[in-house]
Write a protein that holds these residues in place. Structure first.
Motif, short mmCIF file in Angstrom:
data_model
loop_
_atom_site.label_atom_id
_atom_site.label_comp_id
_atom_site.label_asym_id
_atom_site.label_seq_id
_atom_site.Cartn_x
_atom_site.Cartn_y
_atom_site.Cartn_z
N ALA A 197 36.52 52.57 22.66
CA ALA A 197 36.10 51.58 21.67
C ALA A 197 35.04 52.16 20.74
O ALA A 197 35.08 51.95 19.51
CB ALA A 197 35.58 50.33 22.37
N VAL A 222 33.56 44.15 16.93
CA VAL A 222 34.46 44.12 18.09
C VAL A 222 35.70 44.95 17.73
O VAL A 222 36.17 44.87 16.59
CB VAL A 222 34.90 42.67 18.44
N GLU A 229 39.66 46.53 19.30
CA GLU A 229 40.70 46.50 20.33
C GLU A 229 41.13 47.92 20.65
O GLU A 229 41.26 48.75 19.75
CB GLU A 229 41.91 45.70 19.85
N THR A 280 46.19 45.38 25.78
CA THR A 280 45.17 45.35 24.75
C THR A 280 43.85 44.84 25.33
O THR A 280 43.80 43.76 25.93
CB THR A 280 45.60 44.45 23.58
N THR A 330 39.55 44.28 24.54
CA THR A 330 38.55 44.17 23.47
C THR A 330 37.19 44.59 24.00
O THR A 330 36.88 44.40 25.18
CB THR A 330 38.47 42.74 22.93
#
Length: 371
Positions: free
Chosen positions: A20, A36, A38, A46, A48
């Motif tokens: 991320a 944020v 994904e 998926t 987050t």
């Protein structure tokens, strides 16, 4: 009042955090800072992750994520996982270890010697996360850092596994399952693969750090052969077979070894606790008087039982317990391993051992006198 249990909150792995952060770093370089992002797990799910901060650099970007382990008591919960991305004109993603991320120095792990301790699952996630954001024809060098990671890693198995300089970036699914005993058990197994990859077919199992230190520092067993089992002695015996070990030396305190003597291979006290009963039974077999047996059964700890055993001149029971632990361990793996056992006090004094332990220890070069 409802009796329905409240579900425990799942978290994200260090691998998810790194992927991320890497994606957010590329987005920052593109002028699209995100709060944020994904990312895709190795299983195609998926996930987050919130981005703590990100900003563009001259030829790339940097971002970081604060690890959230959910309700799992993970030592890395709350740590800062940083990804700095440098954009290149050569397609392909190179992953490097920055501050606080370890480097592999022993064979037998998921990554070869000399590589950053970023496991295959996280590598897959980082590579996909970055590639999905890059313009055609571009590549990237991704450097993952964990400030203070080296200090935190000293409280993990990394030093034993030969991961030097910091933490590992791990996670096969990208998700932290809270209080997962299975995950903890599986985290112990790579110790065996490292010993095997170093060319040994004999290994020393110590339930805890104290026993591990005693085995190495007091009795001179090779440090690279001594691994921790925690309470999962049966699980580790099974994996010793899987990795084609030939002989195992159980080396531990009377409290743990006593349970193995009774055929208990998950030694947490909430799973099974027959320490005093087992010691009392083998004292009875060895001819102890009724008074001695009653005193041992009244003791609350095995350390408290030791002076009772000494007072009744029943120290021979320790060798019998060691022999029995070896026998039960070999039966547990259907004879696929030869097992010897050493019983020690918390101060490191040997209480008892069997002949197989002498043979294995002697072959490994320990400094226990030959009797």
């Amino acid at each position: 009042m409802s009796d329905i249990p409240i579900p425990m909150r799942k978290g994200i792995t260090t691998g998810t955090c790194a992927a991320a952060a890497a994606k957010a770093a590329v987005l920052a370089w593109q002028g699209q800072p995100a709060t944020v992002v994904e990312v895709i797990s190795p299983q195609g799910i998926t996930l987050t992750a919130p981005i703590a901060a990100s900003h563009a650099l001259a030829n790339g970007g940097v971002a970081w994520v604060i690890k959230d382990a959910g309700d799992d008591p993970d030592i890395t919960n709350g740590v800062k996982i940083v990804a700095e991305v440098s954009i290149t004109d050569q397609p392909g993603i190179m992953i490097k270890a920055g501050e606080g991320v370890g480097t592999v120095t022993k064979p037998g792990l998921a990554m070869p010697v000399g590589e950053p301790a970023v496991n295959p699952g996280p590598r897959t996630m980082i590579t996909k996360a970055v590639n999905d954001c890059l313009p055609p024809g571009k590549g990237a060098v991704v450097t993952i850092s964990v400030p203070n990671g080296e200090t935190i890693a000293a409280r993990t198995l990394n030093p034993t596994l030969g991961i030097v300089g910091g933490l590992s970036i791990i996670g096969t699914t990208g998700i932290v399952e809270p209080m997962s005993e299975e995950a903890f058990k599986n985290s112990l197994v790579p110790q065996i693969s490292v010993v095997r990859a170093l060319g040994y077919d004999e290994i020393v199992f110590a339930p805890g750090k104290i026993g591990q230190d005693i085995a190495v520092n007091r009795y001179g067993l090779p440090a690279e052969t001594v691994v921790q089992t925690s309470n999962f002695i049966g699980h580790m015996l099974e994996n010793a077979v899987k990795y084609e070990m030939r002989r195992v030396l159980l080396f531990g305190h009377l409290g743990k070894i006593g349970k193995v003597s009774a055929g208990i291979f998950h030694t947490h006290n909430r799973m099974a606790d027959a320490r005093m009963e087992t010691i009392a039974a083998y004292m009875a077999v060895s001819g102890a008087p009724q008074a001695a047996i009653e005193e041992v059964l009244s003791a609350t700890t095995t350390e408290a039982a030791m002076p009772i055993i000494a007072r009744y001149n029943m120290n021979k029971v320790y060798n019998l317990l060691a022999e029995r632990a070896s026998s039960r361990a070999m039966r547990y793996v259907f004879g696929d391993l030869t097992v010897g056992t050493v019983i020690v006090t918390l101060k490191g004094e040997i209480l008892g051992l069997d002949q197989t332990a002498r043979e294995i220890g002697g072959h490994l070069g320990w400094n226990v006198p030959i009797e």
